[in-house]
Design a protein around this motif. Sequence first.
Motif, PDB file in Angstrom:
ATOM      1  N   THR B  51      -6.680  -3.438  11.371  1.00 31.77           N
ATOM      2  CA  THR B  51      -6.961  -3.780   9.975  1.00 31.77           C
ATOM      3  C   THR B  51      -6.913  -5.290   9.796  1.00 31.77           C
ATOM      4  O   THR B  51      -7.565  -5.838   8.929  1.00 31.77           O
ATOM      5  CB  THR B  51      -5.950  -3.117   9.018  1.00 31.77           C
ATOM      6  OG1 THR B  51      -4.639  -3.504   9.400  1.00 31.77           O
ATOM      7  CG2 THR B  51      -6.106  -1.629   9.024  1.00 31.77           C
ATOM      8  N   TYR B  52      -6.142  -5.947  10.658  1.00 26.97           N
ATOM      9  CA  TYR B  52      -6.097  -7.406  10.608  1.00 26.97           C
ATOM     10  C   TYR B  52      -7.493  -7.985  10.891  1.00 26.97           C
ATOM     11  O   TYR B  52      -7.991  -8.822  10.140  1.00 26.97           O
ATOM     12  CB  TYR B  52      -5.093  -7.916  11.646  1.00 26.97           C
ATOM     13  CG  TYR B  52      -5.069  -9.427  11.766  1.00 26.97           C
ATOM     14  CD1 TYR B  52      -4.308 -10.196  10.881  1.00 26.97           C
ATOM     15  CD2 TYR B  52      -5.803 -10.074  12.763  1.00 26.97           C
ATOM     16  CE1 TYR B  52      -4.292 -11.570  10.992  1.00 26.97           C
ATOM     17  CE2 TYR B  52      -5.795 -11.449  12.879  1.00 26.97           C
ATOM     18  CZ  TYR B  52      -5.037 -12.204  11.990  1.00 26.97           C
ATOM     19  OH  TYR B  52      -5.030 -13.562  12.096  1.00 26.97           O
ATOM     20  N   GLN B 186      -4.634  -6.293   1.430  1.00 29.58           N
ATOM     21  CA  GLN B 186      -3.229  -5.973   1.736  1.00 29.58           C
ATOM     22  C   GLN B 186      -2.556  -5.400   0.498  1.00 29.58           C
ATOM     23  O   GLN B 186      -1.884  -4.372   0.557  1.00 29.58           O
ATOM     24  CB  GLN B 186      -2.499  -7.234   2.195  1.00 29.58           C
ATOM     25  CG  GLN B 186      -1.082  -6.949   2.671  1.00 29.58           C
ATOM     26  CD  GLN B 186      -0.362  -8.222   3.119  1.00 29.58           C
ATOM     27  OE1 GLN B 186      -0.977  -9.271   3.305  1.00 29.58           O
ATOM     28  NE2 GLN B 186       0.931  -8.120   3.297  1.00 29.58           N
ATOM     29  N   ASP B 187      -2.777  -6.049  -0.648  1.00 23.21           N
ATOM     30  CA  ASP B 187      -2.194  -5.551  -1.899  1.00 23.21           C
ATOM     31  C   ASP B 187      -2.702  -4.162  -2.223  1.00 23.21           C
ATOM     32  O   ASP B 187      -1.989  -3.297  -2.696  1.00 23.21           O
ATOM     33  CB  ASP B 187      -2.570  -6.475  -3.070  1.00 23.21           C
ATOM     34  CG  ASP B 187      -2.106  -7.891  -2.832  1.00 23.21           C
ATOM     35  OD1 ASP B 187      -1.156  -8.068  -2.042  1.00 23.21           O
ATOM     36  OD2 ASP B 187      -2.709  -8.818  -3.416  1.00 23.21           O
ATOM     37  N   THR B 191       0.920   0.597   2.058  1.00 20.80           N
ATOM     38  CA  THR B 191       1.936   1.452   1.460  1.00 20.80           C
ATOM     39  C   THR B 191       3.281   0.874   1.870  1.00 20.80           C
ATOM     40  O   THR B 191       3.350  -0.049   2.692  1.00 20.80           O
ATOM     41  CB  THR B 191       1.822   2.897   1.970  1.00 20.80           C
ATOM     42  OG1 THR B 191       1.760   2.858   3.403  1.00 20.80           O
ATOM     43  CG2 THR B 191       0.570   3.552   1.438  1.00 20.80           C
ATOM     44  N   ALA B 192       4.334   1.420   1.316  1.00 22.99           N
ATOM     45  CA  ALA B 192       5.667   0.866   1.557  1.00 22.99           C
ATOM     46  C   ALA B 192       5.993   0.835   3.045  1.00 22.99           C
ATOM     47  O   ALA B 192       6.509  -0.163   3.564  1.00 22.99           O
ATOM     48  CB  ALA B 192       6.715   1.697   0.814  1.00 22.99           C
ATOM     49  N   GLU B 193       5.624   1.921   3.764  1.00 24.86           N
ATOM     50  CA  GLU B 193       6.005   1.970   5.182  1.00 24.86           C
ATOM     51  C   GLU B 193       4.940   1.379   6.094  1.00 24.86           C
ATOM     52  O   GLU B 193       5.190   1.076   7.242  1.00 24.86           O
ATOM     53  CB  GLU B 193       6.336   3.412   5.617  1.00 24.86           C
ATOM     54  CG  GLU B 193       5.237   4.440   5.395  1.00 24.86           C
ATOM     55  CD  GLU B 193       5.315   5.048   3.995  1.00 24.86           C
ATOM     56  OE1 GLU B 193       4.844   6.169   3.821  1.00 24.86           O
ATOM     57  OE2 GLU B 193       5.836   4.380   3.062  1.00 24.86           O
ATOM     58  N   ASN B 194       3.722   1.210   5.558  1.00 28.94           N
ATOM     59  CA  ASN B 194       2.627   0.800   6.432  1.00 28.94           C
ATOM     60  C   ASN B 194       1.859  -0.367   5.807  1.00 28.94           C
ATOM     61  O   ASN B 194       1.095  -0.181   4.875  1.00 28.94           O
ATOM     62  CB  ASN B 194       1.692   1.996   6.662  1.00 28.94           C
ATOM     63  CG  ASN B 194       0.656   1.666   7.712  1.00 28.94           C
ATOM     64  OD1 ASN B 194       0.717   0.604   8.353  1.00 28.94           O
ATOM     65  ND2 ASN B 194      -0.306   2.556   7.892  1.00 28.94           N
ATOM     66  N   VAL B 195       2.088  -1.568   6.316  1.00 28.86           N
ATOM     67  CA  VAL B 195       1.381  -2.723   5.781  1.00 28.86           C
ATOM     68  C   VAL B 195       0.039  -2.852   6.499  1.00 28.86           C
ATOM     69  O   VAL B 195      -0.019  -2.909   7.728  1.00 28.86           O
ATOM     70  CB  VAL B 195       2.197  -4.013   5.988  1.00 28.86           C
ATOM     71  CG1 VAL B 195       1.416  -5.205   5.441  1.00 28.86           C
ATOM     72  CG2 VAL B 195       3.543  -3.891   5.311  1.00 28.86           C
TER      73      VAL B 195
END
Lengths: 523, 365
Positions: B51-52, B186-187, B191-195
């Motif tokens: 995703t980067y 990114q925003d 999700t909380a566990e998966n950036v």
Amino acid sequence: MNVENTQGQPETVAPAIELRGISKAFGPVQANKDISIRVMPGTIHGIIGENGAGKSTLMSILYGFYKADAGTILINGQETQIPDSQAAIAAGIGMVFQHFKLVENFSVLENVVLGAEEGEMLRPSLAKARKLLKELADEYELHVDPDKLVEDLGVGMQQRVEILKALYRQADILILDEPTGVLTPAEADHLFRILEGLRAQGKTIILITHKLREIMEITDTVSVMRRGEMTATVKTKDTNVEELAELMVGRKVLLRVDKKPATPGDTVLEVKDLRMVDDHGVERLKGIDLHVKAGEILGIAGVSGNGQSELLKVLGGFANGTGEIRINDDPIDLTGKHSDGRSRRERGISHVPEDRQHLGLIMDFTAWENLAFGYHHAPEYQKNKLLMDNAGMIETAQGEMDRFDVRPPNPMLSAKNFSGGNQQKIVLAREIERNPDLLLVGQPTRGVDIGAIEFIHQRIIDLRDQGKAILLVSVELEEILSMSDRIAVMFDGHIMGERLPAETDEKELGLLMAGVTDTKGAA
Amino acid sequence: MEKMPRWADVALIPILNLIIAFALSALVILAIGEDPVAAVKMMVTGALGSTYGWGYTLYYTTNFIFTGLAVSIAFQAAMFNIGGEGQAAMGGLGVALVCLYIPFPHWALALVFAMAGGALFGAFWAAIPAYLQAKRGSHIVITTIMFNFIAASLLNYLLVNVLRPQGSMDPASARFPEPTRLPTFQDMFSTAENVMFRGTPANVTFFIALLACVGVYFLMWRSRLGYEIRAFGKNPAASIYAGISPFKLTMIAMLISGGLSGMMSINNTMGESERLIMNSVEGAGFIGIAVALMGRNHPFGVLLAAFLFGFLYQGGGELALWTKIPRELITVIQAFVIMFTGALDNMVRMPVERMFIRAAKRREG
């Protein structure tokens, strides 16, 4: 060597130029068919014919722009190959084009020398040219200031520079393509004096024109071309304007047009003292007066280039003019904001332009896009405020194509994939289906096959019988004679006269087309 | 049959062009002693493997969509707008002024105003060359190129002398206030566990770019204005016969073109740097020309071509970072792609077309 020439006189010198059996085709169009011609040295030889008769093609072959499919070229009796213009220049041929080939921001001297410089340094060539230019100027009345920039010269002067260019290259044979097209009468007279001077010095001149007066005035011999063929070569003193007009326009089987006598109503189009000056500053319309009534066809006859195109342009709204044009007794704007094609259409004027491929159609557009072209603002083509109703347009187009027998009847096909006749039917369908008050039609059957010609003629007559006014411009006399209810003849931006088709013939019209008004006396 | 089928025109030829470009690039990589297969792997993983990578690829794609659409609209009106670079730079100025001097309660409102500001400034920068072309006949290629330089110099001056905050050594404007910050991928997607898309510049502007593609499609192929633009571009003489004003059409087409270029800056200036910096456009205006050529001036084609160039940019950057292949070589690869898809298009097109015509003739007997 003593050879009998075509005129039956003994001949001791070889012709300056002799063409034997020249043919040239562009695709299916036969531009030149088996043309043979002999041009004797020290004469002015005119070649006349209507636009598209093949004159320019023939000269382009002679000057090495095109390669003939068949035939031979003899210069001074020697068979000569002319693969390019360099070879033509080497053979002593000089060409003065209708559209000058000059470098505008070079001086006259530089233009004359360009391409014929000698040595690495420019200065000696220029000095030599300056001297020669002065000699030529004195000898032939070809006075031009050698240091002036070409862009500062008038058209007549620029033409002299072209002639000087050819003479500087030691041309013995000079070809002039429609040289008077851009000249004023006084400039044209001066040009003729120059040509006479050149002839007196033994130069050979070929003059291409469609103006009969010029032929009679200056040539020794004249050849007539029609539809790619050389139809006659005669001594100018043995012929007259009438005969030439007839040879030029030709006679062919009259196409039968079924039509009832016209029942003209109120005047739809009235034109008073209409004048128009083109981009080159030449006056093309010199005070046109005419009118067309509802339910009649006014035919405008004339050799092309005498202002008919400009008349259509001004009436159709894409050239400015001065004077007065009234539609249903309401004046229309000739120069202002509302003088464009769109406003004309809104006033009920439809226009089938002379050049359908260049003006009437967008060749890369599909048939349905073309069938809305110019009327794309019409409410029935809009889906909503923002978008056009493409699906509806395709459907409308399908109907129009069926009614006008366009083949193949496929609205999704590009215009360029239709034949000439079917392209014309597309334009005609678009303009007639709009139900106009006045239909302007230019050369409706040019490049159209026989079958389509009848169909197109019938549609125009049908429109007339619905009580519409029609202005028909055509260079085909038989088309004018068979279609029109009245005939006006144009010559040099004037209307020479009006005739009823039943009371005139091609001979009389031909004289009017040549600028002769006194038809009773001459005929 | 006079030409080849449409699928060959829109798909086969671009693909052949790309294959040639990549084959030549591979030869160059071989020549400097590196492994082309490894290089391709590196580019693909670098640009699309995470995703980067996607975050950067799509960021570049967004830029190229805007400039590609801009060039394509001018092309349709038979004008070659080379001024995308300057128009986008001026768009950046418009965006910066809006973001710096209007207080916004929410980013969405800021986005709308920034789009308008960017488009307005970009359109203005295209309007002058358009006017000169329509009224004076000054060639649009020359004037738009020159306006690129004027824009660069103007921004240079403004950033150094006017917009630079007092005491700053950096020729850049102040940072835009927080409410104008656009949501990044990114925003939006973490999700909380998966950036996801961590630290990448791709932002909500990407969706604006997609909308712009749809908008341009409807404009060019469904609206009356697009019909007139296409007619004018294909046959100006006939357009005058139809009552279309050449002056009006030239102006409108160039205004839209400049406006789209200007809107690019909501991506780079508002979305990424969050302040106006020098040389913010980084050549995207010129890439737009290649994108439009390769995309056959169709919004969907532009989208695909923009993505290809986004991939090349990001993949090329990765290549320079992790291998001994120098950064200059990445430019060479990009140049090959531009050359074969744009400038040398006919080299492949002509033989392929002849092949199709011969085949069709054989079928007909």
